[in-house]
Design an enzyme around this catalytic site. Structure first.
Site, mmCIF file in Angstrom:
data_model
loop_
_atom_site.group_PDB
_atom_site.id
_atom_site.type_symbol
_atom_site.label_atom_id
_atom_site.label_comp_id
_atom_site.label_asym_id
_atom_site.label_seq_id
_atom_site.Cartn_x
_atom_site.Cartn_y
_atom_site.Cartn_z
ATOM 1 N N ASP A 163 0.869 -1.005 0.038
ATOM 2 C CA ASP A 163 -0.121 -0.117 -0.068
ATOM 3 C C ASP A 163 0.689 1.177 0.111
ATOM 4 O OD1 ASP A 163 -2.881 0.740 1.953
ATOM 5 O OD2 ASP A 163 -2.163 1.813 0.084
ATOM 6 N N ASP A 196 1.130 8.598 3.043
ATOM 7 C CA ASP A 196 1.232 9.799 3.045
ATOM 8 C C ASP A 196 2.387 10.277 3.736
ATOM 9 O OD1 ASP A 196 -1.508 10.458 1.716
ATOM 10 O OD2 ASP A 196 -2.253 9.736 3.695
ATOM 11 N N LYS A 217 -1.502 7.559 6.872
ATOM 12 C CA LYS A 217 -2.471 7.154 5.705
ATOM 13 C C LYS A 217 -3.723 7.669 5.842
ATOM 14 C CE LYS A 217 -1.964 2.886 4.258
ATOM 15 N NZ LYS A 217 -1.982 3.235 2.761
ATOM 16 N N LYS A 230 7.691 11.282 0.965
ATOM 17 C CA LYS A 230 6.759 10.919 2.151
ATOM 18 C C LYS A 230 7.858 10.381 3.333
ATOM 19 C CE LYS A 230 3.471 10.966 -0.992
ATOM 20 N NZ LYS A 230 2.623 10.010 -0.937
ATOM 21 N N GLU A 284 -8.023 -0.242 4.478
ATOM 22 C CA GLU A 284 -6.352 -0.553 4.218
ATOM 23 C C GLU A 284 -5.851 -1.065 5.597
ATOM 24 O OE1 GLU A 284 -5.324 3.668 3.403
ATOM 25 O OE2 GLU A 284 -5.206 3.490 1.447
HETATM 26 O O1 DER Z 1 -4.698 7.103 1.445
HETATM 27 C C1 DER Z 1 -3.790 6.538 1.584
HETATM 28 O O2 DER Z 1 -3.628 6.066 2.587
HETATM 29 C C2 DER Z 1 -3.225 5.984 0.521
HETATM 30 O O3 DER Z 1 -2.321 4.813 0.430
HETATM 31 C C3 DER Z 1 -2.701 7.357 -0.230
HETATM 32 O O4 DER Z 1 -2.409 8.166 0.838
HETATM 33 C C4 DER Z 1 -1.182 7.190 -0.830
HETATM 34 O O5 DER Z 1 -0.925 8.372 -1.683
HETATM 35 P P1 DER Z 1 -0.152 8.063 -3.094
HETATM 36 O O6 DER Z 1 0.275 6.822 -3.143
HETATM 37 O O7 DER Z 1 -1.127 8.631 -3.955
HETATM 38 O O8 DER Z 1 1.060 9.333 -2.584
#
Ligand code: DER
Length: 236
Positions: free
Chosen positions: A87, A90, A100, A127, A109
């Site tokens: 996953d 942020d 996240k 990030k 998630e």
């Molecule tokens: O919402 C979340 O947790 C997503 O994983 C997301 O924030 C990740 O965003 P990005 O891959 O578009 O930077």
């Protein structure tokens, strides 16, 4: 673009390192980085395992990714135990705590993150932080029951959050509604709170009406950061 390539590099490295051909159930997260995870899984040699492998989504967006790629779509009630969930995030700190929920998907998630034997984060280098809140300034995304949002808002202020914000839709009148039919409050806390993500997570989670909190404390096995210069850093 260099940013998109950075995301691709992180995603490819994570898939190549953590997805084995004997893995039968994979969790696919949300956001703009995970499409590159699916892209890699549809390439040799990973694609050879897809015929008897199931993919569980974290929401409508990742469900579409799986369906469009022609992969077997699974459900977490069908596959409550997942081999690997990959996953986005942020923000990730030095201890692999993550914020996240930028995409308002953090409830499903976190279910898939917890259900996985290995939970892997993929992101571009923006990030990568020492302390949560250093780069991600939008606050902790909190999924709340619509009925209770004003009470949660008030209790967050009492807890020390200066400026909670009910997340409003852009091309939708009114608040953002999650895949679970709930609202999201983004809560900015000062660094002193963010230095103990687990403590903050538990305090917010206990507020009546809170369904899930976008702090994933110590859940990830590893985080992959792609850089515009074409390098990838991994934090275990
Ligand atoms: O919402 C979340 O947790 C997503 O994983 C997301 O924030 C990740 O965003 P990005 O891959 O578009 O930077």
């Amino acid at each position: 673009s260099p940013e998109e390539n950075a995301k691709r590099l992180a995603a490819y490295a994570a898939v190549d390192e953590h997805v084995k051909d004997y893995h039968k159930v994979l969790g696919i997260g949300s956001g703009s980085t995970v499409p590159y995870v699916v892209e890699r899984l549809c390439q040799e040699p990973h694609c050879n395992a897809n015929s008897d492998r199931w993919y569980v989504p974290t929401g409508f967006q990742s469900k579409e990714l799986i369906v469009k790629a022609g992969l077997n779509l699974g459900d977490v009630d069908q596959f409550p135990n997942i081999d690997v969930t990959i996953d986005g995030a942020d923000e990730v700190d030095d201890d692999l705590n993550a914020i996240k929920g930028g995409g308002a998907c953090q409830l499903r998630e976190k279910v898939l993150a917890e259900a996985a034997t290995n939970f892997i984060l993929v992101a571009d280098s923006r990030k990568d932080s020492k302390v949560l809140g250093t780069n991600w300034k939008q606050g902790v995304p909190i999924e709340v029951a619509p009925f209770a949002w004003a009470k949660v808002f008030q209790n967050l202020q009492k807890m020390g959050c200066e400026k909670p914000v009910l997340r409003m839709g852009k091309m939708k009148a009114g608040p953002v509604v999650t895949d679970n039919g709930n609202f999201v409050i983004d809560a900015v806390f000062t660094e002193s709170y963010m230095r103990d993500p687990s403590e903050l997570l538990h305090r917010i989670k206990m507020l009546t009406g809170v369904l899930e909190v976008g702090i994933f404390a110590g859940m990830a096995l590893a985080a992959y950061f792609g850089y515009p210069d074409g390098t990838v850093a991994v934090r275990w």
